[in-house]
Design an enzyme around this catalytic site. Structure first.
Site, PDB file in Angstrom:
ATOM      1  N   HIS A 195      -5.924  -0.521   8.541  1.00  0.00           N
ATOM      2  CA  HIS A 195      -4.928   0.346   9.171  1.00  0.00           C
ATOM      3  C   HIS A 195      -5.086   1.786   8.711  1.00  0.00           C
ATOM      4  O   HIS A 195      -5.456   2.051   7.549  1.00  0.00           O
ATOM      5  CB  HIS A 195      -3.520  -0.137   8.808  1.00  0.00           C
ATOM      6  CG  HIS A 195      -3.300  -1.593   9.064  1.00  0.00           C
ATOM      7  ND1 HIS A 195      -3.621  -2.572   8.134  1.00  0.00           N
ATOM      8  CD2 HIS A 195      -2.797  -2.248  10.144  1.00  0.00           C
ATOM      9  CE1 HIS A 195      -3.330  -3.762   8.638  1.00  0.00           C
ATOM     10  NE2 HIS A 195      -2.827  -3.592   9.854  1.00  0.00           N
ATOM     11  N   ASP A 254      -9.429  -0.031   4.557  1.00  0.00           N
ATOM     12  CA  ASP A 254      -8.203  -0.598   5.124  1.00  0.00           C
ATOM     13  C   ASP A 254      -8.453  -0.978   6.572  1.00  0.00           C
ATOM     14  O   ASP A 254      -9.305  -0.390   7.250  1.00  0.00           O
ATOM     15  CB  ASP A 254      -7.099   0.465   5.050  1.00  0.00           C
ATOM     16  CG  ASP A 254      -5.689  -0.100   5.067  1.00  0.00           C
ATOM     17  OD1 ASP A 254      -5.471  -1.117   5.746  1.00  0.00           O
ATOM     18  OD2 ASP A 254      -4.806   0.493   4.426  1.00  0.00           O
ATOM     19  N   HIS A 260       0.799  -1.228   0.000  1.00  0.00           N
ATOM     20  CA  HIS A 260       0.000   0.000   0.000  1.00  0.00           C
ATOM     21  C   HIS A 260       0.829   1.274   0.000  1.00  0.00           C
ATOM     22  O   HIS A 260       0.289   2.362  -0.168  1.00  0.00           O
ATOM     23  CB  HIS A 260      -0.975  -0.004   1.193  1.00  0.00           C
ATOM     24  CG  HIS A 260      -2.289   0.627   0.867  1.00  0.00           C
ATOM     25  ND1 HIS A 260      -3.389   0.544   1.702  1.00  0.00           N
ATOM     26  CD2 HIS A 260      -2.714   1.359  -0.193  1.00  0.00           C
ATOM     27  CE1 HIS A 260      -4.406   1.186   1.181  1.00  0.00           C
ATOM     28  NE2 HIS A 260      -4.026   1.693   0.016  1.00  0.00           N
ATOM     29  N   ASP A 304      -7.360  -1.679   0.213  1.00  0.00           N
ATOM     30  CA  ASP A 304      -6.402  -2.624   0.780  1.00  0.00           C
ATOM     31  C   ASP A 304      -7.193  -3.880   1.131  1.00  0.00           C
ATOM     32  O   ASP A 304      -8.179  -3.816   1.878  1.00  0.00           O
ATOM     33  CB  ASP A 304      -5.766  -2.016   2.034  1.00  0.00           C
ATOM     34  CG  ASP A 304      -4.663  -2.874   2.627  1.00  0.00           C
ATOM     35  OD1 ASP A 304      -4.821  -4.107   2.665  1.00  0.00           O
ATOM     36  OD2 ASP A 304      -3.652  -2.313   3.083  1.00  0.00           O
ATOM     37  N   GLU A 343      -2.139  -4.948  -1.514  1.00  0.00           N
ATOM     38  CA  GLU A 343      -1.739  -5.828  -0.403  1.00  0.00           C
ATOM     39  C   GLU A 343      -2.233  -7.270  -0.525  1.00  0.00           C
ATOM     40  O   GLU A 343      -2.201  -8.018   0.452  1.00  0.00           O
ATOM     41  CB  GLU A 343      -2.187  -5.251   0.954  1.00  0.00           C
ATOM     42  CG  GLU A 343      -1.492  -3.956   1.329  1.00  0.00           C
ATOM     43  CD  GLU A 343      -0.061  -4.116   1.837  1.00  0.00           C
ATOM     44  OE1 GLU A 343       0.417  -5.264   1.928  1.00  0.00           O
ATOM     45  OE2 GLU A 343       0.576  -3.086   2.126  1.00  0.00           O
ATOM     46  N   HIS A 352       4.602   1.095   4.016  1.00  0.00           N
ATOM     47  CA  HIS A 352       3.193   0.820   3.743  1.00  0.00           C
ATOM     48  C   HIS A 352       2.304   1.225   4.929  1.00  0.00           C
ATOM     49  O   HIS A 352       1.083   1.224   4.800  1.00  0.00           O
ATOM     50  CB  HIS A 352       2.954  -0.639   3.323  1.00  0.00           C
ATOM     51  CG  HIS A 352       3.029  -1.653   4.426  1.00  0.00           C
ATOM     52  ND1 HIS A 352       2.501  -2.921   4.287  1.00  0.00           N
ATOM     53  CD2 HIS A 352       3.571  -1.619   5.674  1.00  0.00           C
ATOM     54  CE1 HIS A 352       2.709  -3.611   5.401  1.00  0.00           C
ATOM     55  NE2 HIS A 352       3.353  -2.837   6.252  1.00  0.00           N
ATOM     56  N   ASP A 411      -6.747  -6.133   3.125  1.00  0.00           N
ATOM     57  CA  ASP A 411      -6.887  -6.437   4.550  1.00  0.00           C
ATOM     58  C   ASP A 411      -8.003  -5.630   5.215  1.00  0.00           C
ATOM     59  O   ASP A 411      -8.275  -5.798   6.411  1.00  0.00           O
ATOM     60  CB  ASP A 411      -5.562  -6.314   5.306  1.00  0.00           C
ATOM     61  CG  ASP A 411      -5.063  -4.886   5.505  1.00  0.00           C
ATOM     62  OD1 ASP A 411      -5.871  -3.942   5.528  1.00  0.00           O
ATOM     63  OD2 ASP A 411      -3.834  -4.714   5.661  1.00  0.00           O
ATOM     64  N   ASP A 419      -2.601   3.886   8.351  1.00  0.00           N
ATOM     65  CA  ASP A 419      -1.446   4.203   7.495  1.00  0.00           C
ATOM     66  C   ASP A 419      -1.060   5.674   7.601  1.00  0.00           C
ATOM     67  O   ASP A 419      -0.778   6.346   6.610  1.00  0.00           O
ATOM     68  CB  ASP A 419      -1.733   3.826   6.037  1.00  0.00           C
ATOM     69  CG  ASP A 419      -1.808   2.314   5.843  1.00  0.00           C
ATOM     70  OD1 ASP A 419      -1.390   1.581   6.752  1.00  0.00           O
ATOM     71  OD2 ASP A 419      -2.299   1.874   4.786  1.00  0.00           O
TER      72      ASP A 419
END
Length: 307
Positions: free
Chosen positions: A130, A128, A101, A231, A276, A145, A233, A132
């Site tokens: 996260h 996502d 990412h 993403d 990802e 990332h 995830d 980030d």
């Protein structure tokens, strides 16, 4: 008003240069093996696969001054920026196939540059687990990332914040983060200080995905360029194990489908990252197949014909 359907340009970025786990470099091919181009074309979309970009190999070195592989990360993101900007200039819809990412730095800086030139407001949906939003001073790992949103908002080295020609590339007010459930301790304070709008999993639990998406999409009009940075995830780890940083407790398959369908309903999506995906951690390419089903929904697939 629905944006006229552009030709979609697939851009592979096979690198895990900014990641904590090797394997995301195989993500573009996993999406192709799952049938990405043929599936989109089956819905009447025009798709051109430009193949894979080329960049430096992953040296797998420890962090230096809070960044791992800064020179290589910058090189990859400059290449991504140029490819995405070229697609937008040609009137095509870029779909970046990651890769980790950190590559969203190049992708979104190109989108932001294009929007500035065209006079279009930009809305970024960051799907996502996260936030980030780390910096070199906050990161526990040095992996870039975990930094792209912060970099895009001007917090980072000039090698990264200067990609696209304007620093910051975007303001935090352009971003809506959805599905967040893993934020580092120092990062939490920085997210709050920066005013980043985050719809975390508690918000989704309390309000439901429908209200979440209505809030995230509020204010979009016919001039808005909607960029989706997906993403994989973002999804619950049970249905998407093939990612480098899986986190339990994410959106279910149906919640994710509703999210994508409501984005499609706006008719405003004009660029997309799919990031990802890590086949090395997947089971029989199942995560790629789930991701592809969600991408279909982003482009308007639905159970019934809707008004």
């Amino acid at each position: 008003m629905t944006r006229p359907m552009q030709q979609i340009r697939l851009i592979g970025a096979p690198t895990d240069i900014g990641a904590s786990t090797r394997g995301a470099s195989m993500g573009p091919e996993a999406l192709r093996v799952a049938g990405l181009q043929a599936t989109l074309e089956s819905h009447g979309l025009r798709v051109l696969d430009h193949g894979n970009l080329i960049g430096p190999a992953n040296p797998w070195q420890p962090p230096v001054n809070g960044y791992r592989h800064l020179a290589e990360v910058a090189a990859w993101n400059r290449t991504v920026h140029d490819a995405v900007y070229s697609a937008l200039t040609a009137g095509e819809m870029p779909m970046l196939l990651g890769g980790d990412h950190c590559l969203a730095i190049g992708s979104i800086s190109a989108v932001a540059r294009h929007c500035r030139q065209m006079g279009h407001p930009l809305r970024v949906l960051w799907l996502d687990a996260h936030a980030d939003f780390n910096t070199h001073a906050l990161t526990p790992t040095g992996n870039t990332h975990g930094m792209p949103v912060a970099v895009l908002c001007g917090h980072g080295p000039p090698e990264l914040t200067g990609i696209g020609g304007t620093c910051p590339a975007i303001q935090p007010s352009a971003v809506r983060q959805i599905g967040i459930r893993s934020v580092d301790e120092g990062e939490k304070h920085f997210v709050r200080q920066s005013g980043l709008q985050v719809f975390d999993m508690r918000y989704i639990d309390e309000m439901g995905m429908k209200r979440t998406m209505k809030a995230a999409l509020a204010g979009i009009d016919e001039n808005t360029h909607l960029h989706v940075s997906f993403d994989v995830d973002f999804l619950d780890a049970v249905i998407a194990p093939g990612v480098g940083t899986a986190v339990k407790g994410g959106p279910t398959y149906r919640e994710a489908q509703l999210c994508m369908e409501m984005i499609a309903d706006t008719g405003r999506m004009a660029s997309l990252d799919v990031m990802e995906l890590n086949p090395a951690l997947d089971v029989r390419n199942g995560t790629a197949e789930v991701a592809l089903e969600l991408v279909e929904s982003l482009f308007g697939k639905s159970t019934l014909m809707r008004r």
